[in-house]
Motif scaffolding. Sequence first.
Motif, mmCIF file in Angstrom:
data_model
loop_
_atom_site.group_PDB
_atom_site.id
_atom_site.type_symbol
_atom_site.label_atom_id
_atom_site.label_comp_id
_atom_site.label_asym_id
_atom_site.label_seq_id
_atom_site.Cartn_x
_atom_site.Cartn_y
_atom_site.Cartn_z
ATOM 1 N N GLU A 278 0.835 -1.208 0.000
ATOM 2 C CA GLU A 278 0.000 0.000 0.000
ATOM 3 C C GLU A 278 0.870 1.259 0.000
ATOM 4 O O GLU A 278 0.633 2.182 -0.787
ATOM 5 N N ALA A 279 1.884 1.284 0.860
ATOM 6 C CA ALA A 279 2.791 2.441 0.891
ATOM 7 C C ALA A 279 3.493 2.608 -0.454
ATOM 8 O O ALA A 279 3.610 3.721 -0.984
ATOM 9 N N ARG A 280 3.924 1.496 -1.020
ATOM 10 C CA ARG A 280 4.634 1.519 -2.310
ATOM 11 C C ARG A 280 3.687 1.955 -3.437
ATOM 12 O O ARG A 280 4.065 2.718 -4.330
ATOM 13 N N GLY A 281 2.442 1.494 -3.390
ATOM 14 C CA GLY A 281 1.467 1.805 -4.429
ATOM 15 C C GLY A 281 1.162 3.283 -4.531
ATOM 16 O O GLY A 281 1.038 3.830 -5.637
ATOM 17 N N TRP A 282 1.034 3.954 -3.401
ATOM 18 C CA TRP A 282 0.770 5.393 -3.430
ATOM 19 C C TRP A 282 1.952 6.147 -4.023
ATOM 20 O O TRP A 282 1.772 7.099 -4.777
ATOM 21 N N GLN A 283 3.156 5.710 -3.703
ATOM 22 C CA GLN A 283 4.334 6.375 -4.258
ATOM 23 C C GLN A 283 4.455 6.106 -5.756
ATOM 24 O O GLN A 283 4.802 7.000 -6.535
ATOM 25 N N LEU A 284 4.150 4.889 -6.172
ATOM 26 C CA LEU A 284 4.220 4.540 -7.589
ATOM 27 C C LEU A 284 3.246 5.376 -8.417
ATOM 28 O O LEU A 284 3.549 5.772 -9.545
ATOM 29 N N ALA A 285 2.068 5.646 -7.866
ATOM 30 C CA ALA A 285 1.086 6.465 -8.574
ATOM 31 C C ALA A 285 1.607 7.886 -8.768
ATOM 32 O O ALA A 285 1.455 8.483 -9.843
#
Length: 345
Positions: A278-285
């Motif tokens: 989840e933390a990684r996904g927000w940064q990837l977006a």
Amino acid sequence: MADHNTNKTLASPSRRKALASMGLAAGSGLVWSLPNIAKAAATPLKCAGAYTDTLFHTRNLTQFAREANGLSQGSMQIEVVSNAKLMPMNQVMPALSKGDLAIGEIFMSNFSDQYPAFAIDSLPFIVRSFDDAKRLWVATREPIEALLQKQGIRLLYTAPWPGQGLFSRTPVNKLEDVKGQKFRVNNVASKYIAEVAGATPVDTPANDLAKAIQAGKVDVMLTSSTTGVDSQSWNAMGMFIDMRAWIPKNLILMSEKSWTGLSDSAKTALDTAAKQAEARGWQLAKDADDAAQKVLVEHGTKISQPSYELRRALDLMGEKFAREWSSKAGVDGAGALLNYYFPKK
């Protein structure tokens, strides 16, 4: 007597040596067999991914599965099947609810007809940044999880898309500037905006968007910077207003039936890997949005923020959508929106 004792003494080390050798051999066999045992005991879990392998959402999902498998110490094996090859996205939630699928990916607002609370994810002009979108999710998460639990589904993690902006052939400083133009629509909100502005709604699927733009079938569209790049919007649309009309999300969900059958170590592994994803996904977006906007500029697209007049009109629309949605979403849904606007201290 002495000979007997001597023989016994001489025999003991040999026996001990033989037993030790047997123990080493047995131990060696046990060590070599452990991976096989672990592999045989691993619980297989199929995960229905919705998008292509190259998309950042799929890369994140694949990394989540890999990390969860490793953390589980061989007690489970998640296999991600991407690009809706396992099943179409619209079948994922029913399959999870029945226990026919272990893990699946959905675009949250796609299920808003069945679950009105999910529509909060695409309410237009409520958020203006990723930070706003994160606050909205914090306010929304509890009622969404409660709704899912009633369906026999567990939330693992969520990850957003870049915000939705306005692509156009000509400058747009107020809604009336798109009057009479062909406005690509893909949901209730975009259709409403087109109608209020006096534009002609044109329903164009994402996979046909590039051809439609080049053929002059679309003059204006409300979509993300990444879709603008994918559709090569610069071939006809040289303007992009980064209004971030909404920042929608994907949900990664798991069947409670599958969850219940897992070992404690597997459950802990899933929770840990999900938090990381989840933390990684927000940064990837955020990274995907930055990269896409850079490509747009390189191809001559002019990027701007909404004018004051346009922003005011959009905010009023947002208030209208929020009121209408609150009347459908029930107490929990309306409460989540209130918690977003007036967070508890």
